[in-house]
Design a protein around this motif. Structure first.
Motif: not given
Lengths: 100, 198
Positions: A47-52, A54-68
């Motif tokens: 929730a806190q990371l989502a707020k950050l 939303e404010a444009g202070y962090v970016t998120v990257e989702k990926k798979f590393v060795q199927r995880k």
């Protein structure tokens, strides 16, 4: 009397402040690493990371590393600027408090 | 909230920032052993080359040392996120390592290698990488190592070939083995402190 600066409410939350402080010294961090360093629960941290994000202070990257799945967070330039301004404002306020 | 409680809260936040920044930058990787490994590899190569007169002494020992350095990192998932400093240092050592291999292997196989060129090239490059690393880390001891390597380079260019291997071995002992052991002790101390803080 000089006007006292206001503290950015998005950064002022303790967990969000801890997250930005952690991210300021590294290039990117996994969700699990941030969780272990802050000792928070998955729900609260997300929730806190989502707020950050939303404010444009962090970016998120989702990926798979060795199927995880791996979720990586990075501080943005806007986040860095806001964090520096927050620290300066905090120091100024503390200077005022000590001077009183 | 009273003014005093507010001040305490602000101080608490400043302390939280400092703690978290330090926590983010704290490295858990250990590199002291690589200095010791390469120091020993140089010593073994000097011994094989000068005492046993083994023709491929340097090629064989350097290849084995490179493999032994790479194996522990191969496929290992780093537990700590990368810092800009760590990436800069890694890039520096990687670049210089590859350059040394290319120059020395090429000189060796082309038959244009001489003892003086060999020591001058190795020590010059080690001086450069240690000096750059010491400036990034603001670490005077590593800069002292760079000075020793540079002094050995100058000796390799102007000094007598008689004592050259001895001077090179002494520089290796000081700047690789002694420095590496000191680094390992520091890392072990940092690990213990980290465990106590955890």
């Amino acid at each position: 009397m000089p006007e006292l600066p206001e503290l950015n409410p998005v950064i002022h939350g303790k967990l969000r402040l801890a997250l930005l402080s952690l991210l300021s010294g590294i290039e990117e961090a996994e969700f699990t690493w941030l969780r272990s360093k802050t000792g928070s629960t998955d729900g609260n941290l997300g929730a806190q990371l989502a707020k950050l994000e939303e404010a444009g202070y962090v970016t998120v990257e989702k990926k798979f590393v060795q199927r995880k799945p791996q979720t990586l967070y990075r501080m943005t330039e806007a986040g860095r600027t806001a964090f520096i301004e927050y620290v300066q404002a905090l120091k100024q306020l503390l200077g005022e408090a000590i001077g009183d | 909230m009273t003014a005093n409680a507010e001040e305490l809260d602000l101080k608490d936040r400043l302390s939280l920032i400092e703690t978290m920044i330090a926590e983010g930058r704290r490295t858990t990787e250990n590199y002291g052993w690589t200095f010791v490994l390469w120091g020993l590899a140089y010593c073994v190569a000097i011994f094989l080359d000068n005492v046993l007169h083994f023709q491929l002494a340097w090629q064989v020992t350097m290849t084995i040392a490179a493999l032994l350095t790479a194996i522990p990192f191969w496929g290992k998932k780093c537990s700590h996120p990368p810092t800009t400093t760590a990436r800069a240092l890694g890039a520096l050592w990687f670049g210089v390592g590859i350059s040394m291999f290319i120059v020395l292997f090429s000189l060796g196989y082309s038959g244009r290698m001489s003892l003086h060129i060999f020591v001058a090239v190795i020590c010059g490059m080690l001086g450069a990488v240690n000096a750059s690393s010491s400036i990034i880390l603001k670490w005077k001891l590593q800069f002292a190592c760079a000075l020793v390597w540079w002094a050995t380079t100058i000796y390799a260019c102007f000094g007598s070939g008689h004592y050259l291997m001895l001077v090179f071995a002494a520089a290796t002992f000081l700047c690789q083995i002694v420095f590496g052991v000191y680094l390992m002790i520091r890392e072990a101390r940092a690990r213990r402190q980290g465990a106590n803080h955890a």
